[in-house]
Scaffold this active site. Structure first.
Site, short mmCIF file in Angstrom:
data_model
loop_
_atom_site.label_atom_id
_atom_site.label_comp_id
_atom_site.label_asym_id
_atom_site.label_seq_id
_atom_site.Cartn_x
_atom_site.Cartn_y
_atom_site.Cartn_z
N ASP A 1 9.89 2.35 2.57
CA ASP A 1 8.74 1.84 3.31
C ASP A 1 8.95 0.42 3.84
O ASP A 1 8.08 -0.36 3.51
CB ASP A 1 7.62 1.82 2.26
CG ASP A 1 6.20 1.66 2.89
OD1 ASP A 1 6.36 1.48 3.86
OD2 ASP A 1 5.24 1.87 2.40
N ASN B 1 0.77 -1.19 0.05
CA ASN B 1 0.06 0.14 -0.10
C ASN B 1 1.05 1.32 0.06
O ASN B 1 1.98 1.25 0.87
CB ASN B 1 -0.92 0.03 1.19
CG ASN B 1 -1.97 1.12 1.18
OD1 ASN B 1 -2.24 1.46 0.07
ND2 ASN B 1 -2.50 1.42 2.24
#
Lengths: 336, 433
Positions: free
Chosen positions: B308, B281
């Site tokens: 991330d 995501n």
């Protein structure tokens, strides 16, 4: 035929025609006093249902039993799955118990795909509906019904596909696994498919599908050999897919007036369960042009054919090999 | 390293001609072609053999999972992974259990980082209490804590309330803070499983439309301009987002953006496997988006690469797609992926890589000891990287506690040979030391 049936895309034209021909052959069984063949005796078919679907489950159950398979129904409710067991552990359990085929219904798109490509199971995986992805045996039984109605039964239909037949699919395409499998399979069989729905219920990205899209049901009806009405859940209006049930049914429901605009030979199909008064009126649902009940009968024949072709060619101890079946079975003259 | 001195021989700073670099007392003591002299006596010798020397990498976006999810990563394992990837500083995201929304939690994470010794850990503070998006967390207290927080983010969740976002942007101006926004309009992404487009239409997985990211970015750059504050866009993933950021920058607004290595490489075609290792995501997008992201990183529209890094235990990925957790680990492969997608394609040189993976992220996070030039007197935070090495990614070799890498079994270029944190080798020949 591949070892699994996960997507209608797994089927070539010849695979699909073979399944239809096999189903046609097996359908003759239904006319006999003893509706049973010994073909899958000693084989175990597990119906693994993570989602309630009595209709599909009993159809697969009847199909497996008519082929003399041992059938185990595994419903997620009240089982270890509801206590948090993973799909993997459930699959390993079924494998340990010797499942030759697992018929899976799952709320997650792609769950059968994961099962089929995992090392968790060695048997065949049959997708009985996954999320909003696919429902290939429904597409096959729809194609079977179409071929019987539009081409002919028995020898007349045998070997034929649906080349040039115009099929219109109406309703909640976005959330429909029936539509996704249907478009793929009907296209493979040569039919021309048109999807009709309000734009909110057509997926973004539909442009790559092998079909046409229309928002105008009345314009498409006169050019349809078959109109397949999909169930539309009333809750969809709460997510603003359409304003009200009344408006949906006015614009996209099939009633007697609309049915009259279809060519005389054209049929109305519905995978069930029907929302009478929503996508289809009682007048249409109960008319002889509606094949809904016939589709249920045909579903058993198709699922017999699929299990027969996936399992029939292999011996129980080599269930992982690809069945060699390339021809439709000949029914024995004597009943078992 | 008993003498505290290291002599790196024949390294190419930012890809330039080979020089020798002497590290002493935590700093770069000398850079030159002549290594001799009394200063270098007793130094450990590292033969670089022409490997590239870069400033230690800085990650603006790392999930270290501690406190709360030590089964997937701890500050210790995460910082070892970071060092192994060439990082000398990481920003630890706030979505832990408990959430890093108080001075107490950010100080705890900061102290865990200090005691690990592998990499500086700069905690990110939550924007709102419990990441709920309703009430501002004590941003000032987190800033004044030992952790000295300047980057605030509800990452994993979008600060979708326009008023809360505006207030947060205004409030952090008092201490030169920045709000790092996870741009995801929540209503447009209910039930979202993958990029919305032709692939999602076929796979029957809920769509995550590009517009859900772009509409939030558009709103937030306007808000940042209105209150003259700094907004940073986390993991920007679409061509449309690039256009909006480019426009905002052309106005002179204080907008920065990051892109992840995986969004520079992969597309949503991989989701056809239904293998949740590709579930992330924002989701993997299309070829067109990948091209736009690479170009934007090359021309500076996107300021930096951020990993991330999102560790998850095996069982959270070994399941059906919709049930799986979102995210992939990335610290140990980031530099290789950037070489593969940006350097080997001619889009960036090594100076550009140093800019995008060290200088700019340090500047955005206001880290004074990192992202510095490779020059005498600067802190000896460095990575020695051999771009000619090629290897197949083997998750079993990871220092991270988790193995959810989409690069498994892929051949990638480059290898981190040494990482130095204030002169101390945290990685020696590819292994944490």
């Amino acid at each position: 035929m591949k070892r699994h049936l996960v997507s209608a895309a797994d089927l070539s034209r010849d695979d699909a025609v073979l399944i239809l021909d096999t189903a046609e052959e097996l359908a003759r069984l239904a006319d006999r006093p003893v509706k049973k063949l010994p073909t899958l005796r000693g084989r175990t078919v597990v119906n693994l249902f993570f989602e309630d679907s009595t209709r599909t489950r009993i159809s697969f159950e009847a199909a497996a039993k008519r082929l003399s398979a041992d059938v185990i129904n595994f419903s997620a409710k009240g089982s270890s799955v509801s206590k948090g067991e993973s799909l993997k552990d459930t699959a390993l359990t079924l494998q340990a118990m010797g499942a030759d085929a697992v018929v899976i219904r799952h709320h997650a798109s792609g769950a059968p795909h994961r099962l089929a490509r995992s090392e968790w199971l060695s048997g065949s995986v049959v997708n009985a509906g996954d999320g909003t992805h696919e429902h290939p045996t429904q597409a096959l039984l729809d194609a079977f019904t179409l071929r019987r109605r539009l081409v002919g039964t028995g020898l007349r239909g045998a070997g034929a596909d649906l080349a040039g037949r115009r099929v219109t699919v109406v309703g909640d395409i976005l959330h429909s696994r029936v539509a996704r499998s249907g478009v793929r399979l009907l296209h493979t069989l040569g039919a021309e498919v048109t999807l009709v729905a309000p734009p909110t219920l057509i997926p973004v990205g539909v442009g790559s599908w092998p079909c046409a899209v229309s928002y105008d049901l009345d314009a498409v009806l006169p050019k349809s050999d078959a109109v397949m009405m999909l169930r539309v859940q009333r809750e969809r209006m709460n997510a603003a897919f359409f304003p009200t049930e009344r408006e949906y049914s006015r614009r996209y429901g099939l009633n007697g007036d609309r049915m009259a605009r279809m060519p005389e030979h054209a049929v109305v199909m519905h995978p069930g369960p029907m929302n009478r008064g929503m996508e289809i009126t009682a007048e249409v649902a109960d008319s002889p042009r509606c094949t809904a009940v016939e589709q249920v009968t045909n579903g058993v024949s198709i699922r017999m054919a699929v299990l027969y072709l996936l399992l029939g060619g292999a011996s129980p101890d080599s269930a992982s090999t690809v069945p060699a079946a390339t021809t439709a079975p000949a029914l024995p003259e004597e009943n078992q | 390293m008993t003498t505290g001195k290291t002599l790196i021989r024949g390294a190419r700073p930012l890809g330039a001609d080979p020089v020798d670099v002497l590290l002493a007392d935590g700093r770069i003591a000398a850079v030159g072609t002549d290594p001799t002299g009394p200063d270098a006596s007793g130094a450990e010798i590292v033969e670089a053999n022409g490997a590239v020397l870069l400033p230690g990498l800085v990650d603006l976006h790392t999930h270290l999972r501690e406190p709360g999810r030590e089964d997937s990563e701890t500050v210790l394992t995460g910082t070892r992974a970071a060092a192994r990837g060439g990082f000398t500083a990481v920003h630890a995201m706030a979505n832990t259990f408990p959430v890093a929304d108080t001075a107490g939690v950010v100080e705890q994470v900061w102290r865990l980082g200090r005691s690990s010794g592998y990499c500086d850990v700069q905690p990110v503070g939550a924007v709102t209490v419990g990441l709920e998006g309703k009430q501002l967390a004590e941003l000032g207290a987190m800033h004044e804590s030992a952790a000295g927080v300047r980057v605030f983010s509800d990452d994993g969740k979008c600060v979708d309330d326009a008023v809360i976002m505006r207030r947060a942007l205004e409030y952090v101006k008092a201490f030169d803070g920045v709000i790092a926004q996870h741009a995801q309009e929540p209503r447009l992404t209910e039930g979202a499983q993958m990029n919305e487009g032709t692939v999602s239409a076929e796979l029957g997985l809920g769509g995550w439309p590009a517009v859900a990211e772009e509409s939030i970015i558009a709103r937030d750059v306007l808000l940042a301009a209105h209150v003259d504050s700094r907004v940073h866009i986390c993991h920007l993933s679409t061509a449309g987002s690039v256009e909006i950021v480019r426009w905002a920058k052309s106005k002179g607004w204080r907008v920065t953006a990051e892109v992840t290595p995986h969004h520079l490489l992969f597309t949503d075609e991989l989701v056809r496997s239904y293998d949740p290792v590709y579930k992330v995501n924002p989701p993997l997008r299309t070829e067109r988006d990948v091209r736009a992201l690479r170009e934007a990183l090359a021309d500076g529209t996107i300021d930096c690469v951020a990993t991330d890094h999102a560790p998850h235990p095996h069982e959270d990925k070994d399941c059906e797609w919709p049930a799986a957790a979102m995210g992939m680990v990335g610290l140990e492969t980031a530099l290789s992926v950037v070489q593969h997608t940006m350097v080997d394609t001619g889009l960036l040189d090594w100076a550009g890589v140093a800019e995008r993976m060290s200088h700019r992220p340090a500047e955005i996070g206001r880290l004074t000891g990192h992202g510095r030039p490779v020059a005498p007197g600067e802190p000896a935070n460095l990575v020695l990287f051999d771009p000619d090495h090629r290897a197949v990614v083997d998750p079993a070799s990871f220092a991270s506690r988790s193995r959810n890498t989409p690069y498994r079994e892929m051949e990638l270029p480059g290898r981190v040979r040494y990482t130095f944190l204030r002169g101390r080798a945290t990685v020696v020949e590819g292994e944490p030391a």
